[in-house]
Motif scaffolding. Structure first.
Motif, PDB file in Angstrom:
ATOM      1  N   THR A 108       0.871  -1.173   0.000  1.00 60.72           N
ATOM      2  CA  THR A 108       0.000   0.000   0.000  1.00 60.72           C
ATOM      3  C   THR A 108       0.907   1.220   0.000  1.00 60.72           C
ATOM      4  OG1 THR A 108      -1.800  -1.071   1.204  1.00 60.72           O
ATOM      5  CG2 THR A 108      -1.714   1.331   1.269  1.00 60.72           C
ATOM      6  N   THR A 133      -2.201  -1.240  -3.765  1.00 62.41           N
ATOM      7  CA  THR A 133      -3.173  -0.251  -3.300  1.00 62.41           C
ATOM      8  C   THR A 133      -2.498   1.109  -3.288  1.00 62.41           C
ATOM      9  OG1 THR A 133      -4.360  -1.853  -1.930  1.00 62.41           O
ATOM     10  CG2 THR A 133      -4.676   0.474  -1.412  1.00 62.41           C
ATOM     11  N   ILE A 135      -3.087   5.076  -2.317  1.00 61.68           N
ATOM     12  CA  ILE A 135      -3.848   6.147  -1.676  1.00 61.68           C
ATOM     13  C   ILE A 135      -3.348   7.465  -2.249  1.00 61.68           C
ATOM     14  CG2 ILE A 135      -4.413   7.269   0.521  1.00 61.68           C
ATOM     15  CD1 ILE A 135      -3.556   4.591   1.890  1.00 61.68           C
ATOM     16  N   ASN A 137      -4.346  11.921  -2.909  1.00 58.79           N
ATOM     17  CA  ASN A 137      -5.221  13.097  -2.818  1.00 58.79           C
ATOM     18  C   ASN A 137      -5.203  13.886  -4.116  1.00 58.79           C
ATOM     19  OD1 ASN A 137      -2.518  14.026  -2.475  1.00 58.79           O
ATOM     20  ND2 ASN A 137      -3.283  15.917  -1.567  1.00 58.79           N
ATOM     21  N   ALA A 142      -5.016   9.839  -9.687  1.00 63.51           N
ATOM     22  CA  ALA A 142      -6.099   8.857  -9.709  1.00 63.51           C
ATOM     23  C   ALA A 142      -6.519   8.534 -11.141  1.00 63.51           C
ATOM     24  CB  ALA A 142      -7.287   9.377  -8.905  1.00 63.51           C
ATOM     25  N   ARG A 152      -5.749  -0.967  -6.848  1.00 66.95           N
ATOM     26  CA  ARG A 152      -6.887  -0.381  -6.140  1.00 66.95           C
ATOM     27  C   ARG A 152      -6.528   1.051  -5.749  1.00 66.95           C
ATOM     28  NH1 ARG A 152      -9.036  -3.000  -0.567  1.00 66.95           N
ATOM     29  NH2 ARG A 152      -6.837  -2.661  -0.075  1.00 66.95           N
ATOM     30  N   VAL A 153      -7.335   2.009  -6.173  1.00 60.39           N
ATOM     31  CA  VAL A 153      -7.076   3.423  -5.903  1.00 60.39           C
ATOM     32  C   VAL A 153      -8.042   3.914  -4.833  1.00 60.39           C
ATOM     33  CG1 VAL A 153      -6.982   5.756  -6.860  1.00 60.39           C
ATOM     34  CG2 VAL A 153      -6.269   3.800  -8.262  1.00 60.39           C
ATOM     35  N   MET A 154      -7.481   4.474  -3.767  1.00 63.53           N
ATOM     36  CA  MET A 154      -8.282   5.060  -2.697  1.00 63.53           C
ATOM     37  C   MET A 154      -8.096   6.569  -2.749  1.00 63.53           C
ATOM     38  SD  MET A 154      -7.656   2.347   0.408  1.00 63.53           S
ATOM     39  CE  MET A 154      -9.041   3.031   1.321  1.00 63.53           C
ATOM     40  N   MET A 155      -9.158   7.281  -3.088  1.00 65.49           N
ATOM     41  CA  MET A 155      -9.102   8.726  -3.264  1.00 65.49           C
ATOM     42  C   MET A 155      -9.572   9.411  -1.993  1.00 65.49           C
ATOM     43  SD  MET A 155      -8.481  10.830  -5.914  1.00 65.49           S
ATOM     44  CE  MET A 155      -8.271  12.601  -5.736  1.00 65.49           C
ATOM     45  N   LEU A 156      -8.748  10.311  -1.469  1.00 66.23           N
ATOM     46  CA  LEU A 156      -9.137  11.083  -0.294  1.00 66.23           C
ATOM     47  C   LEU A 156     -10.106  12.191  -0.697  1.00 66.23           C
ATOM     48  CD1 LEU A 156      -5.645  11.494   1.433  1.00 66.23           C
ATOM     49  CD2 LEU A 156      -7.383   9.727   1.856  1.00 66.23           C
ATOM     50  N   ALA A 175     -10.101  11.140   6.551  1.00 64.28           N
ATOM     51  CA  ALA A 175     -10.057   9.894   5.790  1.00 64.28           C
ATOM     52  C   ALA A 175      -8.684   9.240   5.886  1.00 64.28           C
ATOM     53  CB  ALA A 175     -10.423  10.163   4.334  1.00 64.28           C
ATOM     54  N   LEU A 179      -6.095   5.240   7.823  1.00 65.23           N
ATOM     55  CA  LEU A 179      -5.356   4.350   6.927  1.00 65.23           C
ATOM     56  C   LEU A 179      -3.887   4.249   7.339  1.00 65.23           C
ATOM     57  CD1 LEU A 179      -6.805   5.775   3.579  1.00 65.23           C
ATOM     58  CD2 LEU A 179      -7.629   3.781   4.850  1.00 65.23           C
TER      59      LEU A 179
END
Length: 268
Positions: A108, A133, A135, A137, A142, A152-156, A175, A179
């Protein structure tokens, strides 16, 4: 103009690539005429005029009679990402490649906003990873990673900063605070050993500091022009960095100072 053509006759440049090269050439030489650019890129004057009009609307060049001039933006200002992307592009690509080599399957990572971290995202697109993964901002980061089945993209969330396409503020921090990450790739506007790592926006600095706290390792990625520069808001002292990846034009004394502070320095 250089004697060697930027684009060989048999190699047709993509429109965006040609425009990026035009902006770089204008910034480097201080001026360029339509005729010179048409000869340089092997295209028509009409096409070059259209390129210059587009670049002028984007704030990347200033139109002048028969050509273009560079846009002079003070280093201390919060420079728009569209302009940053045209500066020292070759160095940023090499930095992005070196940073991507640190990424391992199953990790990650956090990709901060910026033109250099966007190059890392472009390198990830070419990697054969079973699982990753990310993460971030940054809207542009993204988008670069969208559509990759194994990423896997986690957008803040948060408030959008239009100059950097980044999301900042309390919502983004809330957020992120839930994490954790193996590695942070931190893009910065200035790195001065006496002051620390800096950025123009206080909200960005606050979120970046939290990124460092939730990551096991912090890697600052920046071209050598950022070394010795100072911006408004301090993110962290340099001794909180694990590694700095920069280009080979970095001053020797700066490299030695960073290494003396316990920071691993990689030159590309």
């Amino acid at each position: 103009m250089s004697q060697t053509k930027t684009a060989e006759p048999h190699r047709r440049l993509l429109v965006e690539e040609r425009r990026r090269l035009i902006a770089e050439l204008v910034a480097k030489q201080g001026r360029a005429t339509v005729e010179e650019l048409a000869n340089e890129f092997g295209t028509s004057a009409v096409t070059i005029r259209a390129d210059l009009e587009t670049l002028a609307r984007q704030g990347l060049v200033a139109r002048s009679h028969g050509g273009a001039l560079p846009v002079h933006t003070p280093v201390s200002n919060d420079t728009p990402l569209s302009i940053k992307e045209t500066r020292r592009h070759a160095q940023k690509v090499r930095i992005g490649q070196a940073a991507a080599r640190l990424i391992r399957d199953g990790e990650t990572i956090i990709l901060d906003s910026g033109s250099t971290t966007a190059e890392i995202a472009r390198q990830i697109r070419q990697m054969k990873l079973e699982s990753l993964t990310v993460i971030t901002n940054a809207l542009n980061v993204a988008l670069e990673l969208s559509g990759l089945p194994n990423v896997r993209v986690m957008m803040l969330g948060g408030m959008l900063r239009q100059t950097s396409y980044s999301l900042v503020g309390p919502d983004a921090e809330q957020a992120l605070g839930k994490l954790s990450a193996d590695r942070l790739f931190l893009g910065v506007d200035g790195l001065d050993p006496a002051v620390g790592v800096t950025t123009p926006d206080p909200l960005e600095a606050s979120l970046n500091a939290l990124m460092i706290r939730v990551s096991r390792e912090t890697v600052a990625v920046l071209d050598a022009s950022k070394l010795g520069q100072r911006s408004l808001s301090v993110i962290t002292p340099v001794n909180q960095l694990h590694q700095v990846i920069t280009d080979a034009s970095a001053p020797d004394e700066m490299i030695e100072t960073l290494r003396g502070a316990g920071v691993e320095v990689t030159l590309v």
